[in-house]
Design a protein around this motif. Structure first.
Motif, short mmCIF file in Angstrom:
data_model
loop_
_atom_site.label_atom_id
_atom_site.label_comp_id
_atom_site.label_asym_id
_atom_site.label_seq_id
_atom_site.Cartn_x
_atom_site.Cartn_y
_atom_site.Cartn_z
N CYS A 75 -3.82 -5.18 4.25
CA CYS A 75 -3.25 -5.81 5.45
C CYS A 75 -3.56 -4.93 6.66
O CYS A 75 -3.57 -3.70 6.56
CB CYS A 75 -1.74 -5.99 5.31
SG CYS A 75 -1.04 -6.95 6.68
N ASN A 76 -3.82 -5.58 7.79
CA ASN A 76 -4.10 -4.86 9.03
C ASN A 76 -2.83 -4.65 9.86
O ASN A 76 -2.89 -4.09 10.94
CB ASN A 76 -5.15 -5.61 9.86
CG ASN A 76 -4.81 -7.08 10.02
OD1 ASN A 76 -3.91 -7.61 9.37
ND2 ASN A 76 -5.53 -7.75 10.91
N CYS A 130 8.26 -4.92 5.70
CA CYS A 130 7.38 -5.48 4.67
C CYS A 130 7.89 -5.14 3.25
O CYS A 130 8.13 -3.98 2.94
CB CYS A 130 5.97 -4.93 4.85
SG CYS A 130 4.82 -5.57 3.62
N VAL A 166 -0.21 -3.24 0.80
CA VAL A 166 -0.53 -2.92 2.20
C VAL A 166 -1.07 -1.50 2.37
O VAL A 166 -2.08 -1.28 3.04
CB VAL A 166 0.74 -3.12 3.07
CG1 VAL A 166 0.53 -2.59 4.47
CG2 VAL A 166 1.13 -4.60 3.12
N GLY A 190 0.04 -12.44 0.82
CA GLY A 190 -0.50 -11.09 0.77
C GLY A 190 0.58 -10.05 0.91
O GLY A 190 1.75 -10.33 0.65
N GLY A 191 0.09 -8.92 1.51
CA GLY A 191 -1.12 -8.62 2.24
C GLY A 191 -1.47 -9.68 3.28
O GLY A 191 -0.68 -10.53 3.62
N GLU A 192 -2.67 -9.58 3.79
CA GLU A 192 -3.17 -10.58 4.74
C GLU A 192 -4.40 -11.23 4.14
O GLU A 192 -5.49 -10.63 4.13
CB GLU A 192 -3.47 -9.93 6.09
CG GLU A 192 -4.13 -10.86 7.09
CD GLU A 192 -3.41 -12.20 7.24
OE1 GLU A 192 -2.17 -12.25 7.20
OE2 GLU A 192 -4.11 -13.23 7.35
N THR A 210 -0.11 -16.27 6.61
CA THR A 210 -0.94 -15.38 7.43
C THR A 210 -0.12 -14.71 8.53
O THR A 210 0.91 -15.24 8.97
CB THR A 210 -2.12 -16.16 8.06
OG1 THR A 210 -2.92 -15.25 8.82
CG2 THR A 210 -1.64 -17.28 8.97
N ASN A 211 -0.63 -13.56 8.98
CA ASN A 211 -0.01 -12.92 10.15
C ASN A 211 -0.69 -13.36 11.45
O ASN A 211 -0.32 -12.91 12.53
CB ASN A 211 -0.01 -11.39 10.01
CG ASN A 211 -1.41 -10.80 9.90
OD1 ASN A 211 -2.39 -11.38 10.34
ND2 ASN A 211 -1.51 -9.60 9.30
N ASN A 256 5.57 -4.81 14.16
CA ASN A 256 4.28 -4.40 13.58
C ASN A 256 3.74 -3.24 14.40
O ASN A 256 3.30 -3.42 15.54
CB ASN A 256 3.29 -5.56 13.60
CG ASN A 256 1.88 -5.06 13.32
OD1 ASN A 256 1.69 -4.14 12.52
ND2 ASN A 256 0.91 -5.62 13.99
#
Ligand code: SF4
Length: 224
Positions: free
Chosen positions: A27-28, A34, A40, A74-76, A101-102, A138
């Motif tokens: 993940c970005n 989370c 991640v 996810g994760g992303e 999704t983020n 984030n």
């Protein structure tokens, strides 16, 4: 696809549907709340083996008549280069696909929507859409990332697909005013607020990290 988790059957990840859920690795974002740090943080990702894509596809092929769909979370997931191909293969089983999704990859979203590779999108709206507010949730937020998130919101709204925007409320991070601001901003959309759940989270010191991000708890008003 780098896959770190798989739930064969879930009743809670796509409303009204029996689904399998696939969790991708990487993940970005770095969201303090989370619940999937092992998907991640690179040092934790390395500690678990990747699941075999072919085994999951075989399972889905065999169980397709007992499932209503597949959720990719996810994760992303949009960080996975072969996501479009993977979703296409699931669709070939006749299974609808929901993507969590983020919102950081609007170009991939456009491609998936254009190719009819997904049927539903759930996107996290971490906070009010300004860098200081978003950064409180984030920690990797910057202005260019926020522009992509805004693009994704517009793409999803106009996709014609089933969608949901959702915000997790963390009382010590977002102010009531920020939550009200979000409710107003997304009043014309499918938008839900969900409560923060305690547990094994990425950052057990949310307040401390909020301070490190340059926004002290006393400076929470960031409607700029
Ligand atoms: S909660 Fe944040 S850090 Fe965790 S997977 Fe989602 S976007 Fe990534």
């Amino acid at each position: 696809m780098r896959i770190g988790g798989f739930i064969k059957q879930s009743l809670i990840d796509w409303e009204g549907k029996v689904t399998s859920v696939i969790f991708t690795k990487g993940c970005n974002f770095r969201c303090g709340y989370c619940h999937n740090p092992y998907l991640v943080l690179p040092e934790l990702i390395r500690q678990t083996r990747d699941m075999e894509e072919v085994e999951i596809l075989n399972f889905l092929s065999k169980r397709r008549h007992w499932l209503d769909g597949v959720v990719i979370s996810g994760g992303e997931p949009t960080l996975q280069k072969d996501l479009p191909d993977f979703t296409r293969r699931i669709k070939e089983f006749g299974l609808p696909v929901k993507l969590d999704t983020n919102g950081s990859n609007p170009d991939i979203l456009k491609q998936l929507i254009r190719d009819r590779s997904i049927d539903c999108i759930a996107m996290d709206i971490k906070s009010v859409l300004s860098p200081p507010c978003y950064q409180k949730v984030n920690y990797t937020t910057n202005a260019s990332l926020l522009e992509k998130i805004k693009q994704s919101i517009q793409i999803i709204k106009h996709s014609g697909l089933e969608y949901q925007f959702r915000t997790t409320v963390i009382p010590q991070v977002q102010t009531p005013e920020e939550i009200e601001n979000l409710k107003e901003q997304f009043a014309d959309s499918c938008y839900i607020i969900q409560e923060f759940r305690d547990g094994d989270i990425l950052d057990n010191h949310l307040l401390i990290n909020t301070y490190h991000a340059g926004v002290s708890p006393q400076e929470n008003d960031c409607h700029k």
